[in-house]
Design a protein around this motif. Structure first.
Motif, PDB file in Angstrom:
ATOM      1  N   PHE A  84      -3.673   8.952   7.195  1.00 41.05           N
ATOM      2  CA  PHE A  84      -4.308  10.162   6.674  1.00 41.05           C
ATOM      3  C   PHE A  84      -4.760  11.062   7.818  1.00 41.05           C
ATOM      4  CE2 PHE A  84      -8.319  12.040   4.826  1.00 41.05           C
ATOM      5  CZ  PHE A  84      -7.681  12.937   3.986  1.00 41.05           C
ATOM      6  N   LEU A 123     -13.494  12.495   5.273  1.00 37.69           N
ATOM      7  CA  LEU A 123     -13.041  12.220   3.909  1.00 37.69           C
ATOM      8  C   LEU A 123     -12.544  10.792   3.740  1.00 37.69           C
ATOM      9  CD1 LEU A 123     -11.121  15.545   3.170  1.00 37.69           C
ATOM     10  CD2 LEU A 123     -13.382  14.868   2.337  1.00 37.69           C
ATOM     11  N   ASP A 124     -11.858  10.272   4.756  1.00 35.82           N
ATOM     12  CA  ASP A 124     -11.293   8.926   4.655  1.00 35.82           C
ATOM     13  C   ASP A 124     -10.947   8.447   6.060  1.00 35.82           C
ATOM     14  OD1 ASP A 124      -9.982   6.969   2.461  1.00 35.82           O
ATOM     15  OD2 ASP A 124      -8.715   7.001   4.240  1.00 35.82           O
ATOM     16  N   ALA A 125     -11.018   7.117   6.260  1.00 36.28           N
ATOM     17  CA  ALA A 125     -10.772   6.561   7.595  1.00 36.28           C
ATOM     18  C   ALA A 125      -9.347   6.057   7.774  1.00 36.28           C
ATOM     19  CB  ALA A 125     -11.755   5.421   7.873  1.00 36.28           C
ATOM     20  N   GLY A 126      -8.467   6.331   6.795  1.00 38.79           N
ATOM     21  CA  GLY A 126      -7.098   5.853   6.905  1.00 38.79           C
ATOM     22  C   GLY A 126      -6.384   6.434   8.116  1.00 38.79           C
ATOM     23  N   GLN A 170       0.808  -1.221   0.000  1.00 42.20           N
ATOM     24  CA  GLN A 170       0.000   0.000   0.000  1.00 42.20           C
ATOM     25  C   GLN A 170       0.844   1.276   0.000  1.00 42.20           C
ATOM     26  OE1 GLN A 170      -2.661  -0.567   3.382  1.00 42.20           O
ATOM     27  NE2 GLN A 170      -4.171  -1.477   2.032  1.00 42.20           N
ATOM     28  N   GLU A 181      -2.103   9.552   1.270  1.00 38.72           N
ATOM     29  CA  GLU A 181      -2.571   9.921   2.604  1.00 38.72           C
ATOM     30  C   GLU A 181      -1.682  10.987   3.233  1.00 38.72           C
ATOM     31  OE1 GLU A 181      -2.958   6.443   4.981  1.00 38.72           O
ATOM     32  OE2 GLU A 181      -4.884   5.868   4.109  1.00 38.72           O
ATOM     33  N   ARG A 184      -1.011   4.268  -1.583  1.00 35.28           N
ATOM     34  CA  ARG A 184      -2.010   4.836  -0.674  1.00 35.28           C
ATOM     35  C   ARG A 184      -1.344   5.696   0.393  1.00 35.28           C
ATOM     36  NH1 ARG A 184      -7.262   3.904   1.134  1.00 35.28           N
ATOM     37  NH2 ARG A 184      -7.574   4.406   3.330  1.00 35.28           N
TER      38      ARG A 184
END
Length: 366
Positions: free
Chosen positions: A123, A117-120, A70, A77, A73
């Motif tokens: 991030f 916006l995102d659960a990473g 990843q 992030e 990604r």
């Protein structure tokens, strides 16, 4: 006392060996991160002229991480997380100033925005960290843009570095798959000996050994995911995608085969503990199946589908249809489990589930 010291010394040597092996397995990644950090600083400071581009090497190292999985990604992030943190903090600092409660509010809003916006995890964390940096250091005009530019530089360097990967992550799935098959063979061979000897102490040791194999499947799954991430992120490794995909498809049947082998070991250990007789032919079946599993492991280690080992597995399956039956329930469970392992290994050789099941003859009549 001396025995305790000997055990401590043995464990320390094993621990040191494990630590060195762990470093060796990650040394390319460590070197890659070090070079990427230096290049990111050089580009931002010497080529573009930023005075102290501290976040460029940070972004490069965080984006690369210590695994190959990843990476694309992580680059996204880090870069976008920095942008959100800087934007939220700059707007709020300009309006409400800085201080303890302002810092708490800024972090709360930055993390909340990122989560929407995102659960990473990376991030959200980057958004929080950058909002703290802005609120605490109070950069002057243009500071936010420079920091985001540094993040872009670090992320870009990491992206280029991520394309240069060694062959090790591509070899690791087949190496780990072969290791699982060899472990299945080892457990089967030990179970065969146990069916003959019926000793309780070796039975308990074998059971403990079998129960400790969960990590092998986790390592296989991690290796498969990492390998697929490598071929997805590096254009130089695209030709490996199809062979690697075929190897990844073996994770589930190998997992089932290892689980079935653990059940066999448990049934064999129960038979030994309770002094239940096991027909000698079952021990022969287990030994022959161990040889077949070794053949599967050899094919996987050579980066081939184990088609050539299929005949050996089928031969054991055929033998399960002609052996004598037992009136002892535990022995019957052992025979049933041997047949289950045969079906699982046939799937490892490329058969479908129904095809593997149909390849087994009907069980012998009692």
């Amino acid at each position: 006392m001396e025995a305790s010291l000997d055990r401590m010394w043995s464990r320390s040597r094993l621990s040191l060996r494990g630590r060195i092996q762990r470093w060796k397995s990650k040394r390319w990644v460590v070197l890659q991160c070090a070079v990427a950090a230096a290049v990111a600083w050089f580009v931002a400071a010497d080529l573009i002229g930023h005075e102290r581009p501290f976040f460029a090497p940070i972004a490069a190292v965080v984006s690369l991480g210590t695994s190959y999985g990843q990476r694309l990604r992580r680059v996204a992030e880090v870069t976008i997380g920095v942008a959100i943190g800087v934007f939220v903090a700059d707007v709020l600092v300009a309006g409400i100033g800085s201080g303890a409660w302002q810092l708490g509010l800024i972090v709360f809003l930055a993390m909340s925005t990122a989560l929407l916006l995102d659960a990473g995890i990376l991030f959200v964390t980057q958004a929080a960290v950058q909002s703290i940096v802005v609120a605490a250091l109070l950069p002057g005009a243009g500071g936010a843009f420079l920091r985001w530019t540094d993040a872009l530089i670090g992320g870009s360097v990491a992206l280029v570095a991520a394309m240069a990967v060694p062959a090790a992550p591509l070899r690791r799935p087949r190496e780990q798959a072969a290791a699982v098959a060899r472990k299945i063979a080892e457990l089967l061979r030990a179970a065969s000996d146990l069916m003959v000897d019926g000793e309780v102490t070796p039975a308990l040791e074998l059971l403990a050994d079998a129960r400790a194999t969960d990590r092998m499947i986790r390592e296989l799954q991690a290796a498969a995911e990492e390998g697929m991430s490598v071929v997805s992120s590096s254009p130089f490794r695209l030709r490996h995608r199809e062979p690697l995909r075929r190897m990844v498809e073996l994770v589930d049947p190998l997992d089932r085969a290892l689980r079935s082998t653990r059940v066999l070991v448990r049934q064999t250990s129960i038979a030994a503990y309770r002094r239940r007789p096991v027909p000698p032919s079952y021990a022969v079946l287990a030994a022959d199946l161990a040889d077949a599993a070794d053949a599967v492991a050899a094919e996987l280690a050579a980066d081939r589908l184990a088609v050539d080992a299929r005949e050996a597995v089928l031969a054991v399956g055929a033998a399960t249809g002609v052996v004598e039956r037992s009136e002892v329930l535990t022995a019957e469970a052992i025979l049933a489990q041997l047949r289950a392992i045969v079906a699982d290994l046939l799937m490892v050789t490329g058969m479908g589930q129904l095809e593997a099941t149909d390849a087994l003859p009907p069980p012998p009549r009692s």
